[in-house]
Design an enzyme around this catalytic site. Structure first.
Site, short mmCIF file in Angstrom:
data_model
loop_
_atom_site.label_atom_id
_atom_site.label_comp_id
_atom_site.label_asym_id
_atom_site.label_seq_id
_atom_site.Cartn_x
_atom_site.Cartn_y
_atom_site.Cartn_z
N GLY A 106 -8.50 -15.58 -10.18
CA GLY A 106 -7.57 -15.41 -9.07
C GLY A 106 -7.81 -14.12 -8.31
O GLY A 106 -8.86 -13.49 -8.41
N GLY A 107 -6.78 -13.70 -7.55
CA GLY A 107 -6.91 -12.54 -6.68
C GLY A 107 -7.15 -11.25 -7.42
O GLY A 107 -7.80 -10.34 -6.91
N MET A 108 -6.66 -11.10 -8.65
CA MET A 108 -6.84 -9.82 -9.32
C MET A 108 -7.23 -9.98 -10.79
O MET A 108 -7.48 -9.00 -11.47
CB MET A 108 -5.55 -9.00 -9.24
N LYS A 128 -5.57 -13.17 -19.97
CA LYS A 128 -5.77 -12.75 -18.59
C LYS A 128 -6.31 -11.33 -18.60
O LYS A 128 -5.73 -10.44 -19.22
CB LYS A 128 -4.48 -12.83 -17.79
N ASP A 221 5.76 -16.39 -5.94
CA ASP A 221 4.61 -17.27 -5.69
C ASP A 221 4.80 -18.61 -6.39
O ASP A 221 3.91 -19.11 -7.07
CB ASP A 221 3.32 -16.59 -6.16
#
Length: 892
Positions: A106-108, A128, A221
């Site tokens: 994902g984004g980060m 993660k 989100d």
């Protein structure tokens, strides 16, 4: 900042926000135990001030390049993405876990599947990890926030945090429950799940979101891909990567430009305020939930998009009104991810995935479901559902065939819902109505249609307001039904008033409707649903309508008497429900000014005499509670009321109302004497009330008012006995009151008066056990009372008495622990534990007491309680410092 520190800061911050200038400074100097605490609160107040005065512009239109550069996620003008080291963690070991494969990027961060390999037990997990090369300050802050959020959440529909740490390469990671499933919309379609099943699944998601909101976490989100449904059909909410924490831990996000968050969120599911860079609240998640439900029900997004460009999405979400779900299912095409236009699933395919036919699906979605979804995605946050829980409850109302709050509750709509739920009863009633209608044919022919409609509707309204309402008002469990009956009567009369604005008799009836509705909403003298702001508004309206009727017929004594009664009822509610002392005194005096001349002119008019006695009771209540503790004045007015009721009771001994009013006056006098600590005289007053109350209940064992009156006499008799040192005798009376109040509260959860009475009884019993040296059962009863009060305050946050009641429960628990700390002279560990508990509870109550003192609202025993609380706080803090160093929760 730790959760414990936030628990200490929050009540101080909330109270300070309601004060200004020197009052706020004085409050902070007394509420903050140390300088670091005060600096922290002042910092939060300053942030609040900046937030309120910030002139915002859409974040995606104006993001400074320097902020974008510092965030590590540059806007295009800042030169593209940061350098990224391309390598995989697959096959490597992180702590006790062996990385098997990559699940997502994902984004980060990157999410991997891993297996625990320390031979303790076997378990597959998701790990993660911050993406290599992306270890910017912003990313690390967001990652820390997500980890902190997950650590605070423990819900069956939220993926759980299992472990956390840092890799050998210095990359932060955390270990989560591995969720293997499909996005909620894909799962529903794959299962060909009907609309009812989809709604049930969605309500579980609402439960998870509401749980997060209760812990001050906003997801920000929510979208189908972040709601996975397992093979067992359990939905799990994932990815709190851009969640916002609505308390000071959100300082983790300080300095993060809104443009960055925009780039991380999914704009199709983002709320208008998110896209405009405005304040984020729980309403933001409610909006996203609404979009998800829209898609789950229709297979479409709410807006027609020409392309998926950010500008087009922002324009649609912020400016375009969404289609109704029932019409959107027929939409033929929508924008594709590449920016072009692609065919949508056909309405036949959408219907088949919902195990139905197109026309049936349209009918199913039209009406209530349309309104529920559209309310959730209103552009104005204040017009959406107040919470995810309320959103879910409205879906439950739809499922049960009850009226939903998303629709205007017109008589026609409510009637249709009633008919669907009670077909058999309605058929029988319709036959009776048809028979009645047949008998009225000649009347219809004899009168003009307009006149008949006016009079018939007026008659129906009055029948509802007086005959039907009075027939159930004393039945336990009918609070909500009484509210509905009076609302319907008020609506009818409001409509008639538009046709006849100068009819005094109609204005009187309408005033009576507003007065009775106000009673159901918030009268301190009967069961109510605790909507204080609306109750005050309706009392005011009742007075205004009576004033107008009186101006049209100034010589009409009945109208003047009713005006005085409305003022008296309003006064009692202002004092006991809204905490408005000045207005309560003014309205009580106005009631007396109107009623005294009327009563003097007609000494034999029992209705007017009783109305004056009621006004005297309201004035006595004001003087007892709000008039600078004017106990002699309160006794004078309660005495005047008692004299009138005794005279009326002697003249009409069969009139039960007068007898119960005599008892009520004795109870009020006894309460004032108890506040003066004249225990023998107070006990005598209650012993004079008890026989009447017990006899009344024996005659009417199911009557609500009889049970309420007797429970008050039992409770207050127990209170006085305890104050005289007769603990066992006092407990006996409290247990009698508890039996009655527990049954009343269980019979009608909507009756807030019953809930508060039950909470009071729990508190009193807790106090007796504590006095007897039984701390554990005492605290258990205190906490039962506190739980009820907190629930009432959540339901009616404008109710000042509920807020103070919560604080008094917290103060009582804290003082009990302080008392036991004093007793534990020889055992330092026990003494330290009691002191810590005491400080925790007293600090929660302290800001409310301090604010009341700053506003000059402390009265009676509260002044002494404040001094004792101050002393206990100081003593316990000193003991903690002496036995273990700095006090817990102190901010360094």
């Amino acid at each position: 900042m730790t959760p414990e520190e936030w628990q200490r800061i929050r009540p101080i911050l909330e109270s300070a926000l309601e004060l200004e200038g020197e009052s706020r400074k004085q409050f902070l100097s007394e509420a903050c135990a140390d300088e670091p605490l005060r600096r922290e609160v002042e910092s939060l107040l300053a942030q609040q001030h900046r937030a309120e005065n910030f002139l915002e512009s859409p974040a995606i239109e104006a993001a400074p390049k320097e902020l974008a550069r510092k965030a590590g996620l540059a806007a295009e003008e800042a030169g593209g993405e940061p350098a990224r080291r391309e390598h995989s963690l697959i096959g490597r070991r992180i702590s006790h876990y062996w990385i098997v494969d990559r699940l997502a990027s994902g984004g980060m961060g990157e999410v991997y599947r891993a297996i625990r390999v320390d031979e303790q037990y076997e378990k597959q997990v998701a790990i993660k990890v911050v993406r290599p090369g992306w270890e910017t300050e912003f990313i690390l802050r967001r990652f820390q926030t997500e980890r902190q959020v997950l650590a605070s959440l423990e819900h069956p529909n939220i993926a759980r945090l299992l472990d956390a740490g840092t890799t050998k390469d210095g990359l932060p990671y955390f270990v989560m429950e591995l969720i293997e499933g499909k996005a909620i919309d894909e799962y529903c379609d794959a299962q060909r799940m009907p609309v009812a099943g989809r709604l049930a699944l969605f309500r579980a998601v609402c439960s998870a979101v509401h749980y997060a909101h209760q812990r001050l976490v906003v997801h920000r989100d929510i979208k189908p891909s972040n709601i996975l449904v397992t093979a067992d059909g359990v939905p799990k909410l994932l990815d709190f990567g851009i969640a916002k924490i609505l308390h000071p831990e959100s300082s983790l996000e300080a300095g993060v430009p809104t443009v960055t968050v925009f780039r991380l969120m999914t704009p199709e599911y983002a709320s208008p305020e998110q896209l405009r860079g405005e304040a984020i609240t729980t309403a933001t998640d409610v909006y996203s939930l609404g979009v998800v439900l829209y898609q789950v029900l229709t297979g479409r997004l709410p807006y027609r998009l020409g392309s998926r460009s950010p500008h087009e999405i922002v324009r649609a979400v912020c400016e375009t009104e969404p289609e109704r779900p029932s019409t959107a299912i027929g939409r033929a095409e929508e924008a594709s991810a590449s920016g072009g236009v692609s065919p949508s699933p056909t309405v036949e395919a959408v219907s088949a995935a919902r195990h139905t036919q197109p026309e049936k699906l349209r009918r199913l979605l039209s009406g209530d479901l349309d309104q529920i979804v559209l309310k959730a995605i209103r552009k104005e946050p204040q017009h959406r559902y107040a919470s995810a829980e309320q959103f879910s409850e409205d879906i439950a109302r739809y499922e049960q065939g009850r009226p939903i709050i998303a629709r205007s509750r017109t008589w026609r709509y409510r009637s249709a819902k009633f008919v669907r739920r009670n077909k058999g009863v309605v058929v029988a009633a319709m036959l009776a109505v048809l028979a009645l209608a047949a008998g009225m044919v000649t009347t219809i022919q004899a009168r003009r249609r307009a006149e008949k409609r006016f009079n018939d509707v007026r008659k129906l309204a009055n029948s509802l307001m007086f005959e039907v309402y009075d027939s159930i008002k004393d039945t336990p469990g009918t609070t909500a039904a009484r509210e509905l009956i009076i609302q319907r009567a008020q609506e009818y009369l409001d409509g008639l008033a538009q046709e006849s604005r100068s009819d005094p008799s109609l204005l009187r009836e309408l005033a009576a409707a507003y007065g009775r509705l106000a009673d159901v909403l918030g009268s301190p003298q009967q069961s109510n649903v605790s909507n204080t702001p609306k109750a005050m508004e309706d009392y005011r309206q009742a007075v205004a309508l009576s004033e107008r009727a009186s101006s049209l017929q100034p010589s009409n004594r009945d109208i003047r008497r009713e005006l005085g009664q409305h003022y008296a009822d309003w006064s009692a509610a202002l004092m006991l429900r809204a905490g408005n002392k000045a207005e309560s005194g003014r309205t009580a005096r106005e009631a007396i000014r109107i009623l005294e001349p009327l009563a003097a002119a007609s000494p034999q008019d029992s209705i007017t005499q009783a109305a004056l006695a009621g006004a005297y009771m309201s004035m006595g209540s004001f003087l007892r509670r709000g008039g600078d503790n004017d106990f002699p004045g309160a006794l004078e007015y309660f005495g005047k009321a008692l004299a009138i009721f005794e005279r009326l009771g002697a003249a009409e001994p069969a009139n039960e109302s007068f007898q119960t009013q005599i008892s009520a006056a004795h109870r009020s006098i006894g309460a004032v004497l108890a506040m003066q600590k004249n225990w023998p005289a107070a006990l005598e007053q209650y012993r004079m009330a008890l026989p009447t109350d017990e006899a009344h209940l024996a005659l009417h064992p199911d009557a609500l008012s009889a049970r309420q009156d007797l429970s008050v006499s039992y409770s207050n008799t127990g209170f006085i006995l305890v104050r005289q040192g007769e603990l066992d005798a006092g407990l006996e009376y409290y247990l009698k009151a508890l039996k009655i109040r527990g049954a009343l509260a269980a019979a009608d959860p909507n009756d807030t008066a019953a809930q508060m009475a039950l909470s009071n009884t729990y508190n009193y019993i807790g106090g007796i056990y504590a006095q007897e040296g039984k701390l554990a059962p005492g605290i258990e009863y205190y906490k039962k009372g506190l739980a009820l009060r907190e629930a009432l305050l959540r339901k009616d946050p404008a109710n000042d008495n509920f807020r103070f009641a919560v604080a008094t429960s917290q103060e009582s628990i804290g003082r009990r622990f302080a008392e036991f700390a004093v007793r534990a002279q020889k055992v330092s560990t026990e003494k330290l534990s009691y002191c810590r508990e005491s400080v925790t509870w007293l600090e929660r109550a302290w800001p409310v007491f301090l604010k009341r003192r700053a506003e000059g609202r402390q009265e009676g025993a509260e002044v002494q309680d404040f001094e004792v609380m101050q002393r206990d706080l100081q003593t316990c803090r000193q003991t903690i410092a002496r036995l273990s160093g700095p006090a817990p929760g102190a901010i360094h």
